[in-house]
Write an enzyme that holds these catalytic residues in place. Structure first.
Site, mmCIF file in Angstrom:
data_model
loop_
_atom_site.group_PDB
_atom_site.id
_atom_site.type_symbol
_atom_site.label_atom_id
_atom_site.label_comp_id
_atom_site.label_asym_id
_atom_site.label_seq_id
_atom_site.Cartn_x
_atom_site.Cartn_y
_atom_site.Cartn_z
ATOM 1 N N GLU A 92 -22.434 -24.522 -31.721
ATOM 2 C CA GLU A 92 -23.864 -24.195 -31.775
ATOM 3 C C GLU A 92 -23.996 -22.677 -31.771
ATOM 4 O O GLU A 92 -23.423 -21.987 -30.929
ATOM 5 C CB GLU A 92 -24.540 -24.771 -30.539
ATOM 6 N N CYS A 144 -32.492 -25.668 -29.628
ATOM 7 C CA CYS A 144 -31.439 -26.688 -29.744
ATOM 8 C C CYS A 144 -31.574 -27.481 -31.030
ATOM 9 O O CYS A 144 -30.672 -28.239 -31.388
ATOM 10 C CB CYS A 144 -31.523 -27.622 -28.560
ATOM 11 N N LYS A 167 -36.217 -26.314 -11.018
ATOM 12 C CA LYS A 167 -35.491 -25.041 -11.013
ATOM 13 C C LYS A 167 -35.503 -24.472 -12.433
ATOM 14 O O LYS A 167 -34.818 -24.980 -13.318
ATOM 15 C CB LYS A 167 -34.043 -25.211 -10.567
ATOM 16 N N GLU A 226 -31.176 -33.395 -22.089
ATOM 17 C CA GLU A 226 -31.504 -32.827 -23.403
ATOM 18 C C GLU A 226 -30.557 -31.654 -23.597
ATOM 19 O O GLU A 226 -30.738 -30.605 -22.973
ATOM 20 C CB GLU A 226 -32.968 -32.377 -23.432
HETATM 21 N N1 LIG Z 1 -31.549 -30.566 -26.107
HETATM 22 C C1 LIG Z 1 -32.541 -29.735 -25.830
HETATM 23 O O1 LIG Z 1 -33.742 -30.121 -25.826
HETATM 24 C C2 LIG Z 1 -32.258 -28.316 -25.469
HETATM 25 C C3 LIG Z 1 -30.960 -27.818 -25.328
HETATM 26 N N2 LIG Z 1 -30.748 -26.503 -24.976
HETATM 27 C C4 LIG Z 1 -29.393 -25.971 -24.909
HETATM 28 O O2 LIG Z 1 -29.279 -25.056 -23.776
HETATM 29 C C5 LIG Z 1 -28.442 -23.967 -24.141
HETATM 30 C C6 LIG Z 1 -29.188 -22.656 -23.966
HETATM 31 O O3 LIG Z 1 -29.931 -22.650 -22.785
HETATM 32 P P1 LIG Z 1 -29.299 -22.081 -21.442
HETATM 33 O O4 LIG Z 1 -30.375 -21.900 -20.445
HETATM 34 O O5 LIG Z 1 -28.402 -20.915 -21.709
HETATM 35 O O6 LIG Z 1 -28.393 -23.286 -20.978
HETATM 36 P P2 LIG Z 1 -27.609 -23.424 -19.628
HETATM 37 O O7 LIG Z 1 -27.080 -24.778 -19.702
HETATM 38 O O8 LIG Z 1 -26.701 -22.308 -19.313
HETATM 39 O O9 LIG Z 1 -28.751 -23.338 -18.477
HETATM 40 C C7 LIG Z 1 -29.758 -24.314 -18.442
HETATM 41 C C8 LIG Z 1 -30.243 -24.417 -17.002
HETATM 42 O O10 LIG Z 1 -29.165 -24.868 -16.198
HETATM 43 C C9 LIG Z 1 -29.005 -24.002 -15.081
HETATM 44 N N3 LIG Z 1 -27.605 -24.034 -14.673
HETATM 45 C C10 LIG Z 1 -26.561 -23.398 -15.238
HETATM 46 N N4 LIG Z 1 -25.421 -23.711 -14.569
HETATM 47 C C11 LIG Z 1 -25.789 -24.559 -13.557
HETATM 48 C C12 LIG Z 1 -25.083 -25.236 -12.507
HETATM 49 N N5 LIG Z 1 -23.759 -25.104 -12.347
HETATM 50 N N6 LIG Z 1 -25.787 -26.022 -11.656
HETATM 51 C C13 LIG Z 1 -27.118 -26.162 -11.787
HETATM 52 N N7 LIG Z 1 -27.842 -25.555 -12.759
HETATM 53 C C14 LIG Z 1 -27.172 -24.755 -13.624
HETATM 54 C C15 LIG Z 1 -29.482 -22.668 -15.580
HETATM 55 O O11 LIG Z 1 -29.827 -21.827 -14.484
HETATM 56 C C16 LIG Z 1 -30.701 -23.083 -16.395
HETATM 57 O O12 LIG Z 1 -31.792 -23.296 -15.526
HETATM 58 C C17 LIG Z 1 -28.047 -24.205 -25.575
HETATM 59 O O13 LIG Z 1 -26.817 -24.898 -25.608
HETATM 60 C C18 LIG Z 1 -29.137 -25.133 -26.112
HETATM 61 O O14 LIG Z 1 -28.714 -25.925 -27.178
HETATM 62 C C19 LIG Z 1 -31.767 -25.648 -24.714
HETATM 63 C C20 LIG Z 1 -33.064 -26.126 -24.858
HETATM 64 C C21 LIG Z 1 -33.403 -27.462 -25.279
HETATM 65 O O1 LIG Z 2 -35.574 -26.216 -26.107
HETATM 66 C C1 LIG Z 2 -35.648 -26.443 -27.291
HETATM 67 O O2 LIG Z 2 -34.854 -26.021 -28.120
HETATM 68 C C2 LIG Z 2 -36.818 -27.263 -27.700
HETATM 69 O O3 LIG Z 2 -36.608 -28.587 -27.268
HETATM 70 C C3 LIG Z 2 -37.022 -27.207 -29.183
HETATM 71 S S1 LIG Z 2 -38.619 -27.756 -29.599
HETATM 72 O O4 LIG Z 2 -38.924 -28.966 -28.797
HETATM 73 O O5 LIG Z 2 -39.552 -26.669 -29.282
HETATM 74 O O6 LIG Z 2 -38.532 -28.064 -31.033
#
Ligand SMILES: NC(=O)C1=CN([C@@H]2O[C@H](COP(=O)(O)OP(=O)(O)OC[C@H]3O[C@@H](n4cnc5c(N)ncnc54)[C@H](O)[C@@H]3O)[C@@H](O)[C@H]2O)C=CC1
Ligand SMILES: O=C(O)[C@H](O)CS(=O)(=O)O
Length: 482
Positions: free
Chosen positions: A385, A290, A181, A256
């Site tokens: 963040e 992130c 998804k 992640e």
């Molecule tokens: N640790 C890592 O590798 C990464 C962490 N992030 C974190 O994600 C955040 C930004 O990305 P967003 O997409 O806004 O995050 P988000 O957590 O709002 O959404 C991520 C995914 O979860 C889904 N989602 C949201 N609520 C849900 C629910 N109740 N049930 C099932 N699925 C649900 C969304 O549709 C999307 O596909 C930031 O906090 C960032 O730090 C983003 C990318 C990489």
């Molecule tokens: O979703 C992200 O923020 C990525 O994991 C960062 S990276 O892997 O492109 O550095």
């Protein structure tokens, strides 16, 4: 309207069991361009019933897929890699249109995504077991690795291709099947990758992509006993929710999650290399990663020179529509994201910080990159963040102080440190409570290395040799012999 060389890559249907389907109730969600709010098209709004059918399709495809040799599965992953690169420009145009990042970054992400297919095409062939010397002469002890089974993946909007590849690559290599998804903001990248998976010869039901009602889809994925593993990339808050939803069926999980990266510059650092590194670590994807530098700690002796150089370089950044060549900072994903950054900026200034540069809203989703100095731990930008182009500079006196400040967060994903003192580099690498540490560089992610965090930044690792372990079960066989 998106102009592609291969227009079929822009899909308005979901892939379930090899069929391209719409929602049962024929509902759709619009996909918009964050640069100007224009509607790019629409994708089906699937819910629980369609997701359960996708899970059934993945379960049906599993026996034949895991029966193939790792070499055969690897050959198809390699073909998927090749197709991503063959269509790199179209996939980048799609991504920039729906996510906003500059074209150059989008092209880079497609290459990054493809690298996971290439890497895991080979890692699957090295999922070794063990033969253990038995304590009894009439027994043989063996350990074999077997695929976990049907997996579910939920991915974020900020890296709409790479986050799928970082999960589907090891899953397929291990012999698992998967239901994905993508984020509602960025479905086109996922659906185009699904089409290319079909063209790569990956059998029906092995890769399924469902768009639509996140909560309903998530519920179906987390509650179905057929789903043996959930892999999630996104915010810590949603990650915790999904973890709770997975508890009743005791699923394997990979998380992640969010980050709050310290970027530490000591007096002895190479100033120009530190500036180059912070520009990369802070402003990639308009600060929406992130692993972005969230707090910039600069030792007192180099602070003023660093702040002046940082402000100079930030002023040069080209802000605009990512589709325009030369743009370095595109729009944020939506107005709420831009507002959150401005709120953190205003909070910092209200608590005594000085705005050196930027911070102006331009239209709904654009924000000029900002630099503040005099930041302090009581400010929101220290504990939250940012996920946007705000660079708060904190000053510090010595190692002990900056280690304490850097670790004072519930996050633990990435950290960065600039110093030319080898002993200090080792001390900081070991003392920083994070899953990944960059020493004298601002970009650590690569498919060969284990990506992931500690504390509330997540569970598990993606990429590297560790990445496939999360998609394998360990089976111990105790064999009595005559
Ligand atoms: N640790 C890592 O590798 C990464 C962490 N992030 C974190 O994600 C955040 C930004 O990305 P967003 O997409 O806004 O995050 P988000 O957590 O709002 O959404 C991520 C995914 O979860 C889904 N989602 C949201 N609520 C849900 C629910 N109740 N049930 C099932 N699925 C649900 C969304 O549709 C999307 O596909 C930031 O906090 C960032 O730090 C983003 C990318 C990489
Ligand atoms: O979703 C992200 O923020 C990525 O994991 C960062 S990276 O892997 O492109 O550095």
């Amino acid at each position: 309207m998106i102009t592609l060389k291969d227009a079929t890559l822009q899909r308005d249907a979901c892939l379930v069991g090899g069929a391209w389907i719409g929602a049962d109730d024929n509902q759709f969600d619009d996909v918009t361009n964050p640069a100007d709010g224009s509607v790019l098209g629409r994708v089906p709004r699937l819910g629980q019933a369609e997701t359960l059918r996708a899970i059934d399709a993945a379960e049906e495809a599993l026996p034949a897929w895991q029966a193939r040799s790792a070499k055969e599965r690897g050959a198809m992953l390699r073909r998927w890699h090749d197709l991503l690169l063959e269509h790199q420009e179209d996939l980048a145009v799609l991504m920039t249109a729906e996510q906003g990042k500059p074209l150059a970054e989008a092209r880079g992400e497609i290459g990054f995504a493809a690298s996971f297919f290439e890497w895991f095409a080979e890692e699957g062939r090295r999922a070794y077991g063990d033969v253990i010397p038995s304590p009894q002469s009439d027994r043989r002890l063996l350990v074999i690795k077997q695929p976990v089974g049907v997996c579910a993946a939920i991915t974020p909007w900020n890296f709409p291709a790479a986050m799928i590849a970082r999960k589907a690559g090891p899953a397929l290599a291990a012999g698992c099947t998967i239901v994905i998804k993508p984020a509602g903001q960025t479905p086109y990248s996922a659906l185009a990758m699904a089409l290319l998976a079909q063209r790569a010869g990956i059998p029906d039901g092995v890769v399924n992509v469902v768009t639509g009602d996140a909560r309903a889809i998530g519920r179906a994925m987390t509650e179905s006993p057929k789903v043996r593993k959930l892999t999630f990339t996104g915010s810590t808050g949603v990650g915790k929710l999904l973890l709770r939803q997975c508890a009743d069926s005791v699923k394997k999980v990979s998380m992640e999650l969010g980050g709050n990266a310290p970027f530490i510059v000591f007096d002895d650092a190479d100033l120009e290399k530190a500036i180059e590194g912070v520009m990369q670590a802070k402003f990639r994807n308009a600060g929406q990663t992130c692993v972005c530098a969230n707090r910039i700690f600069v030792q007192a002796g180099i602070h003023d020179a660093f702040a002046a150089r940082l402000s100079q370089e930030v002023a040069k950044l080209q802000v605009g529509d990512g589709a325009e060549e030369g743009v370095q900072v595109g729009p944020l994903i939506d107005a709420a994201a831009a507002e959150k950054v401005v709120e953190q900026l205003n909070d910092a200034v209200a608590k005594g910080a000085t705005l050196l540069q930027g911070g102006e809203r331009r239209g709904a989703n654009f924000l000029t990159p900002a630099v503040i100095t005099g930041a302090t731990p009581d400010m929101d930008c220290f504990s939250e963040e940012t996920f946007g182009p705000l660079a708060p500079v904190f000053s510090f006196q010595d190692e002990a102080e900056v280690i304490r400040l850097a670790n004072a967060t519930e996050y633990g994903l990435a950290a960065y440190c600039y110093t030319r003192d080898l002993g200090r580099a080792w001390r900081l690498s070991e003392a920083l409570d994070y899953g990944m540490v960059g020493i004298n560089n601002g970009h650590v992610s690569t498919c060969e290395a284990p990506f992931g965090g500690v504390k509330q930044s997540g569970l598990g690792r993606e990429g590297a040799r560790q990445g496939i372990e999360d998609y394998l079960e360990t089976k111990y066989i105790n064999m009595a012999i005559e």
